[in-house]
Design a protein around this motif. Structure first.
Motif, PDB file in Angstrom:
ATOM      1  N   PHE A 107       1.675   0.394  -1.497  1.00  0.00           N
ATOM      2  CA  PHE A 107       2.637  -0.811  -2.169  1.00  0.00           C
ATOM      3  C   PHE A 107       3.854  -1.077  -1.011  1.00  0.00           C
ATOM      4  CE2 PHE A 107       0.366  -0.027  -5.899  1.00  0.00           C
ATOM      5  CZ  PHE A 107      -0.422  -1.399  -5.955  1.00  0.00           C
ATOM      6  N   LEU A 108       4.387  -0.246  -0.282  1.00  0.00           N
ATOM      7  CA  LEU A 108       5.419  -0.512   0.533  1.00  0.00           C
ATOM      8  C   LEU A 108       4.957  -1.505   1.770  1.00  0.00           C
ATOM      9  CD1 LEU A 108       6.944   3.014   0.762  1.00  0.00           C
ATOM     10  CD2 LEU A 108       7.938   0.853   0.068  1.00  0.00           C
ATOM     11  N   ASN A 109       3.555  -1.450   1.968  1.00  0.00           N
ATOM     12  CA  ASN A 109       3.219  -2.208   2.877  1.00  0.00           C
ATOM     13  C   ASN A 109       2.120  -3.156   2.265  1.00  0.00           C
ATOM     14  OD1 ASN A 109       2.940  -3.512   5.650  1.00  0.00           O
ATOM     15  ND2 ASN A 109       1.430  -1.838   5.986  1.00  0.00           N
ATOM     16  N   GLU A 110       2.547  -3.750   1.098  1.00  0.00           N
ATOM     17  CA  GLU A 110       1.570  -4.403   0.103  1.00  0.00           C
ATOM     18  C   GLU A 110       0.998  -5.875   0.825  1.00  0.00           C
ATOM     19  OE1 GLU A 110       1.584  -5.975  -4.538  1.00  0.00           O
ATOM     20  OE2 GLU A 110       3.297  -5.298  -3.499  1.00  0.00           O
ATOM     21  N   ASP A 111       1.698  -6.667   1.672  1.00  0.00           N
ATOM     22  CA  ASP A 111       1.331  -7.719   2.299  1.00  0.00           C
ATOM     23  C   ASP A 111       0.322  -7.459   3.177  1.00  0.00           C
ATOM     24  OD1 ASP A 111       3.062  -9.185   0.379  1.00  0.00           O
ATOM     25  OD2 ASP A 111       4.415  -9.697   2.006  1.00  0.00           O
ATOM     26  N   ALA A 112       0.389  -6.324   3.938  1.00  0.00           N
ATOM     27  CA  ALA A 112      -0.610  -6.322   5.005  1.00  0.00           C
ATOM     28  C   ALA A 112      -1.837  -5.562   4.537  1.00  0.00           C
ATOM     29  CB  ALA A 112      -0.157  -5.292   5.902  1.00  0.00           C
ATOM     30  N   TRP A 113      -1.652  -4.884   3.105  1.00  0.00           N
ATOM     31  CA  TRP A 113      -2.910  -4.200   2.796  1.00  0.00           C
ATOM     32  C   TRP A 113      -3.890  -5.370   1.799  1.00  0.00           C
ATOM     33  CZ3 TRP A 113      -4.970   0.729   2.221  1.00  0.00           C
ATOM     34  CH2 TRP A 113      -4.084   1.978   2.617  1.00  0.00           C
ATOM     35  N   PHE A 114      -2.972  -5.829   1.174  1.00  0.00           N
ATOM     36  CA  PHE A 114      -3.600  -7.199   0.146  1.00  0.00           C
ATOM     37  C   PHE A 114      -4.041  -8.513   0.820  1.00  0.00           C
ATOM     38  CE2 PHE A 114      -2.316  -3.873  -2.726  1.00  0.00           C
ATOM     39  CZ  PHE A 114      -3.401  -3.432  -3.414  1.00  0.00           C
ATOM     40  N   THR A 115      -4.813  -8.716   1.710  1.00  0.00           N
ATOM     41  CA  THR A 115      -5.234  -9.929   2.368  1.00  0.00           C
ATOM     42  C   THR A 115      -6.514 -10.441   1.532  1.00  0.00           C
ATOM     43  OG1 THR A 115      -6.503  -8.801   4.100  1.00  0.00           O
ATOM     44  CG2 THR A 115      -4.054  -9.119   4.571  1.00  0.00           C
ATOM     45  N   PRO A 116      -6.598 -11.519   1.734  1.00  0.00           N
ATOM     46  CA  PRO A 116      -7.877 -12.155   1.060  1.00  0.00           C
ATOM     47  C   PRO A 116      -9.040 -11.785   1.402  1.00  0.00           C
ATOM     48  CG  PRO A 116      -6.015 -13.826   1.427  1.00  0.00           C
ATOM     49  CD  PRO A 116      -5.523 -12.682   2.143  1.00  0.00           C
ATOM     50  N   GLU A 117      -8.967 -11.485   2.763  1.00  0.00           N
ATOM     51  CA  GLU A 117     -10.576 -11.203   3.099  1.00  0.00           C
ATOM     52  C   GLU A 117     -10.691  -9.616   2.653  1.00  0.00           C
ATOM     53  OE1 GLU A 117     -10.733 -10.008   7.490  1.00  0.00           O
ATOM     54  OE2 GLU A 117      -8.388 -10.524   7.579  1.00  0.00           O
TER      55      GLU A 117
END
Length: 174
Positions: A107-117
């Motif tokens: 969750f500290l790097n949430e944007d990179a983990w949760f990509t649409p693909e």
């Protein structure tokens, strides 16, 4: 070059002098997430709550060696070995602590983990970590998982293979 010393790390991380970091099991979970997940440059600051300069340099060196070791295991298709028995299928356990560290890093790097693909696959692969971390205590579905001992055992057994899948998802060309 110094060698990885897990005893030294365990003594420090589980000791009273560790004011800023997670305990040993949670640190392993945190580093495992850093190793399998997308690139995260500020992981060391995040691990020690913005205070890595207040942590002894030999511990920082050992933490970096530990992360390098985990990455090498994954790159060599050996998988991540847990520093405790993974059969402890309860939230209040070393596995629960490990999952707290893993989920924190994610969750500290949430944007990179949760990509649409990757989002749908990511939700499936990280479900065991989410359940064992104890977050979403108010979520009735999570609580029903936690009350089912057999399901908890099955989820615990999935974690090592899910780590391999996550690593391949983020570290192999499309």
């Amino acid at each position: 070059m110094s060698a990885l010393n897990l005893d030294q790390l365990s003594d420090y991380l589980d000791g009273d002098q560790n004011e800023y970091g997670l305990d040993f099991a949670a640190t392993h979970g945190f580093l495992s997430a850093i190793a399998v997940g997308p690139k995260f440059d500020n992981w060391l600051d995040a691990l020690f709550d913005g205070n890595p300069k207040k942590v002894p340099s030999e511990i920082i060196t050992q933490i970096k060696l530990w992360l390098d070791y985990l990455r090498q295991c994954l790159a060599n298709e050996e998988g991540i070995e847990f520093p405790f028995e993974i059969e402890e299928a309860e939230v209040e356990s070393s596995l629960g602590d490990w999952c707290v560290g893993f989920v924190d890093a994610m969750f500290l790097n949430e944007d990179a983990w949760f990509t649409p693909e990757f989002e749908e696959q990511l939700v499936d692969l990280t479900l065991p970590m989410m359940v064992f971390s104890g977050i979403d205590e108010e979520d009735p579905q999570m609580e029903s998982f936690r009350r089912n001992g057999q399901l908890m055992d099955e989820l615990a057994e999935e974690i090592p293979e899910n780590l391999n899948e996550l690593y391949l998802m983020y570290h192999t060309p499309n």
